[in-house]
Design an enzyme around this catalytic site. Structure first.
Site, PDB file in Angstrom:
ATOM      1  CB  SER A  47      -0.903   0.006   1.235  1.00 34.53           C
ATOM      2  OG  SER A  47      -1.514   1.263   1.429  1.00 34.53           O
ATOM      3  CE1 TYR A 107      -3.774  -1.963   5.153  1.00 34.41           C
ATOM      4  CE2 TYR A 107      -3.366   0.303   4.483  1.00 34.41           C
ATOM      5  CZ  TYR A 107      -3.597  -1.016   4.156  1.00 34.41           C
ATOM      6  OH  TYR A 107      -3.656  -1.404   2.842  1.00 34.41           O
ATOM      7  CE  LYS A 129      -1.606  -4.344   3.176  1.00 35.37           C
ATOM      8  NZ  LYS A 129      -1.758  -5.668   2.522  1.00 35.37           N
TER       9      LYS A 129
END
Length: 328
Positions: free
Chosen positions: A117, A141, A145
């Site tokens: 991402s 998050y 990643k």
């Protein structure tokens, strides 16, 4: 090659499955169906229902399906939720990836494509984000990643895997209405929801250092994103020696929140719903637009769809699931 696509029944995953299957690739899907939907998949694509945390299931799946490559999309992906539930996000996104890689190595899998991402970059203060821009994620998050990228590359180097990490920017649109995103977590469906309720869209902050004062983002049509997965998977399959490729997946063109709001008003037929401006949201960078020079150079890939096509196809999907949204 037989590719196992984790999270393949989800919004992005189902587009990747169809793109690869229609191109003649042999694919199967592993999905726990917490957000995935079986009906999104072609009937002839095998579906294994379960989690990447289940090592026994993974071992059986690799053996029974003869898996030789993995496209790993399964992950928790809501930024706000990751702040509230960091342990869950690290367990699902990092530990789940660890278990999957262990099973892949044990099964002799030689190709591994990881869904990363642009969240790995955090708040970059640059005109265009390149793959060499420092990665400084600002939420759990994004951290998971980035940790996932480190893990994939390390496993690849240690176990002779050819690996790739795809850093997506903002995904939108649908190839067909029934494959549209049903979540309301990103700007386009959030504005659709407001319009459906007869309320004006919201803009969070109009005092940024951008041409119209609102945040600028890079949007990628999900169909283009799926074609990028196909191109990268084929590159991995063709590589005679193990290696790693890390690339941005975007358009390289920025769209401001106000421009997006105006376009959505036009396409939905609600231009009279002038957006209301509220305070900035914490952690929103002024501009995040990705350079796609590397993937174009390496694979000859570039996005084909513009932002209008993204919004029009997303609106068709929204109306399929929310018939009350269409007037007239």
């Amino acid at each position: 090659m037989t590719w196992l696509i984790t999270g393949g029944a989800g919004y992005i995953g189902s587009h990747v499955v169809r793109a690869m299957a229609e191109a003649g690739e042999s694919v199967a899907v592993l999905d726990d169906l917490t957000s995935g939907v079986r009906a999104r998949l072609p009937e002839d694509v095998p579906l294994v229902s379960g989690s990447t945390l289940d090592r026994g299931l993974l071992d059986r799946t690799f053996a029974e399906l003869g898996v030789t490559g993995v496209v790993h999309l399964a992950a928790k992906k809501q930024v706000g939720e990751s702040v509230e539930q960091p342990l869950r996000y690290y367990r699902e996104n990092v530990h789940g990836l660890t278990v999957l890689l262990e099973a892949a190595v044990a099964a002799g899998v030689s190709r591994f494509l990881f869904s990363s991402s642009a969240a790995v970059y955090g708040m970059p203060d640059v005109e265009l984000v390149t793959e060499d821009t420092p990665c400084l994620p600002i939420n759990p998050y994004g951290e998971t990643k980035l940790a996932g990228e480190w893990l994939v590359r390390a496993a690849g180097a240690a176990h002779s895997l050819s690996t790739a990490c795809l850093r997506y920017f903002n995904v939108a649109g649908a190839t067909r209405p029934d494959l549209a995103d049903t979540g309301v977590f990103n700007i386009i469906p959030m504005m659709f929801e407001r319009i459906t309720e007869g309320e004006p869209p919201r803009i969070f902050g109009d005092d940024y250092d951008t041409p119209d004062g609102t945040c600028v983002r890079d949007y990628i049509h999900v169909e283009d994103l799926a074609s990028a997965h196909l191109a990268v998977a084929r590159r991995l399959a063709a590589q005679p020696e193990p290696g790693d490729l890390t690339v941005n997946i975007g358009t390289g063109r920025g769209v401001s929140v106000r421009e997006m709001s105006d376009l959505i008003g036009e396409i939905t037929g609600r231009p009279e719903l002038t957006p209301v401006v509220g305070p900035r949201r914490a952690g929103d960078p002024a501009r995040v637009v990705g350079s796609t020079e590397l993937i174009t150079k390496e694979l000859g890939w570039s996005a084909r769809h513009d932002v209008r096509a993204m919004v029009e196809s997303a609106w068709e999907g929204w109306c399929l699931h929310h018939p009350e949204a269409r007037r007239g």
